[in-house]
Design a protein around this motif. Structure first.
Motif: not given
Lengths: 296, 413
Positions: B31, B188, B191-192
């Motif tokens: 990511c 980020t 998302s991870a």
């Protein structure tokens, strides 16, 4: 407290259907402490019967009465399934203690350790105590399976093909142990190997197609085939089968020439065939013949 | 029994821990490495990407935009933008605006673009800002749109009323000023976190199958059935606890890894920003900050994963082998979400409500507050995410009761 007299296993009209297939039908017997052998080909219903007695098979017809837990037998049933692998990552000693804690949680740990050490010693596994199960050989694993089945002297012990993978020495050792235990426990032993049952069984049950075909003490069963077993010799296989015809061969050996034990309905199979003393294997073949089962 | 279960699975448990932590690190790095954005320079836009790009972006935006953002500042920026529009094209005015106020550009330039306003079309992603800032014209457009939706499928009247009330409440807090800060690292991280949670959801199915089917596969159930009911309850409780503890440990360790990889180096700001600042929460009515969301979502996600594990355990109880159990568990816990997203079922209200309640749907943190869709039970609105977490908790506790009671029967045929 239960006494040896109370220790009876009663199987009454037990049956099991898998869809349209009858796996077991109307099986009944009542036994007390002793070793009982169950003979029969694959699919005869032996494992199904053992599954019902152990509680593995949930729904079935008829009833099974198992002795209650007592001081003599803290565990009701001990089982050695046909395929036993245990838990590969556990150590031998750890596995036995775990099984002990499941089977008889109320027994103090010191007792469990004592029982474990005894079983390890009897089955020659003491040196393997700290080894993981996955590192054991087939024979060692089988011995461990037998050891766990006998943990805490269960009232009923079910052994499904126990001697598979055991070498001759281990087999003798096993037979001696089972004979000793059978004085106070009900031991049901299912096998294809007839010699496992010779001399030590109290009663033998021969099964096929889900039914009990024959049962009785070794002597009684042998009496049924007396005069029906012959020794036939021949120089070649072709010649031997020509002589035997449609009768069944119970065992075959070669000593320069082929020597076959042939089971018949009493008829002499061929000129020169000599009557011989029957053994359990002959009884087994005779019963299968009578029930119409075609064995090779 | 807990110790016994760990002993039985020594080898594969060690392998699982290694694999999952490696995957968590890989997801975090992936990511970071795939981060893409842009910063404005005197000569135009400059693309930034990867770990270095994120660092550059954080420095660039933080220097210019961080601070208290209130109605006066908004008005000043809007006046500046509108003044520029008199002499510049939309693109140029946007560029100039972004050079000066990089973090607000994406929201404001679209919201106040003349062409959009004239047509009455507002980018739906920016409705939230209309509510946040309390601009009546944009808020009206927003509500007109959701009323149209309501006639079709999506929102109920009760929901619109609720949204209206919440909008007023958020707007009033905006008048006092809100903390505005760099938030790209949040995207980020989210998302991870989302990918890692999905990995754990699959792991939950695997663990359940491994724990509840192993005896049936290796034939030990033929021996186990001879034990008493009480012992079976103990075994089942041991199995259930083993899987749950392993999942909790891996979740905590994985989250720590993601924190160390993403939030620790880049998350020095933004904790006190309202959730609407992070792009994925544009349309949220939630009043909290990103920091609060983080704290709330941490145990929340664990409960969701545990409920997936609980359902997988129940499914595994019915299966004879691990592979079948994994496939069935995955189908039961994940298929509704996949079908909903790809099969157009989200368009129907009942399915939308069902989806909002599912644990797997809520594993995507962008869903936590993005839609804030209601269940509308009895006409009163309930926040979807807390409801899903509550429901998941109940499922987990119910499974903890049901599994031991049914375990012995599952060992039999």
């Amino acid at each position: 407290m239960n006494t040896a007299d109370d220790c009876r296993l009663v199987v009454n009209q037990v049956g099991k259907q898998y869809g349209k297939k009858t796996a077991l039908s109307g099986v009944s017997f009542e036994v007390g402490p002793g070793l009982y052998g169950f003979l029969g080909p694959n699919g005869a219903g032996k494992s199904t019967l053992f599954g019902i007695i152990s509680g593995y098979i949930h729904q079935y017809a008829g009833s099974v009465l198992i002795p209650e837990v007592s001081q003599l037998h803290p565990v009701r049933v001990g089982v050695l399934p046909q395929a036993f692998s245990g838990y590969g990552e556990m150590k031998v000693g750890e596995f036995l203690l775990y099984m002990a804690s499941i089977k008889a949680p109320s027994v103090p740990r010191e007792e469990a350790v004592k029982d474990m050490n005894e079983k390890l010693s009897v089955f020659h596994l003491t040196e393997k105590k700290n080894m993981r199960l996955r590192t054991l050989s087939g024979g060692q694993l089988r011995r461990l399976g037998i050891a766990q089945a006998f943990q805490y002297n269960p009232a009923v012990v079910l052994l499904d093909e126990p001697t598979t993978g055991l070498d001759p020495e281990e087999r003798i050792s096993f037979k001696n142990y089972v004979a000793e235990q059978s004085e106070k426990e009900i031991i049901l032993l299912s096998t294809h190997i007839v010699s496992d049952l010779e001399e030590s069984t109290k009663e033998i049950f021969i099964m096929n197609n889900g039914r009990l075909l024959l049962s009785g003490q070794e002597e009684e069963l042998l009496a049924k085939v007396r005069g029906k077993v012959f020794l036939v010799t021949a120089p070649s296989e072709t010649e031997l089968y020509r002589k035997v015809g449609s009768y069944k061969i119970s065992s075959l050996s070669s000593d320069g020439e082929l020597r076959a034990r042939v089971v018949t309905d009493g008829t002499v199979p061929c000129p020169g065939a000599a009557p011989v003393q029957a053994d359990l294997n002959d009884v087994y073949i005779y019963t299968q013949m009578a029930s119409g089962h075609q064995q090779g | 029994m807990l110790h016994a279960e760990f002993s039985k699975g020594r080898k594969w448990i060690r392998q699982i821990i290694g694999i999952v932590l490696a995957l968590a690190a890989a997801v975090g790095l992936l990511c970071l490495c795939t981060y893409q954005s842009f910063v404005t320079t005197d000569s135009g836009y400059k693309d930034v990407s990867g770990i270095k790009g994120l660092s550059e972006y954080v420095s660039f935006v933080h220097d210019r935009s961080a601070g208290i953002f209130d109605d006066n500042k908004l008005q000043a920026m809007l006046s500046e933008y509108k003044e520029n529009r008199k002499t510049m094209s939309v693109e140029d005015a946007t560029l100039v605006f972004n050079q000066k106020h990089p973090e607000y550009e994406s929201v404001l330039s679209n919201l106040y673009d003349d062409e959009f306003s004239a047509a009455g079309e507002v980018d739906p992603d920016h409705y939230d800002f209309a509510i946040l800032t309390g601009k009546p014209d944009l808020a009206d457009a927003f509500f007109r749109t959701i009323e149209e939706y309501a006639d079709a499928t999506y929102y109920s009247k009760a929901e619109i009323t609720y949204a209206d009330r919440r909008a007023a409440s958020v707007s009033s807090s905006f008048q006092k000023g809100i903390r505005f800060d760099v938030t790209d690292h949040w995207l980020t991280y989210m998302s991870a976190k989302s990918y890692f949670s999905i990995i754990l959801a699959f792991l939950a199915c695997f663990l359940a199958a491994r724990l509840y089917c192993s005896e049936k596969e290796n034939g030990m159930n033929r021996i186990m059935v001879t034990a008493g009911r009480r012992e079976h309850r103990r075994i089942s409780r041991g199995k259930f606890a083993t899987g749950a503890l392993l999942l909790a440990f891996l979740y905590a360790a994985g989250e720590l890894l993601l924190y160390l990889l993403i939030l620790r180096p880049y998350g020095r700001c933004g904790w006190n920003s309202p959730v609407q600042i992070a792009g994925v929460y544009y349309s949220s009515f939630y009043k909290g900050t990103l920091g609060q969301l983080y704290v709330f979502a941490l145990p929340g996600t664990l409960v969701l994963i545990l409920s997936i594990y609980a359902v997988a355990c129940l499914v595994s109880l019915l299966c004879r082998n691990s592979l079948m159990a994994i496939v069935m568990s995955a189908a039961v816990t994940m298929l509704p979400t996949v079908l909903g997203e790809n099969g157009g079922l989200m368009e129907t209200r009942w399915y939308n409500h069902l989806m909002n309640a599912l644990a797997f749907t809520n594993l995507d943190p962008s869903f936590v507050l993005q839609n804030y869709s209601s269940f509308g039970f009895g006409g009163s609105r309930m926040p979807a995410y807390p409801f899903a977490v509550l429901l998941s908790g109940i499922i987990f506790l119910a499974a903890a009761v049901i599994l031991p009671a049914c375990y012995r029967r599952s060992m039999q045929v």
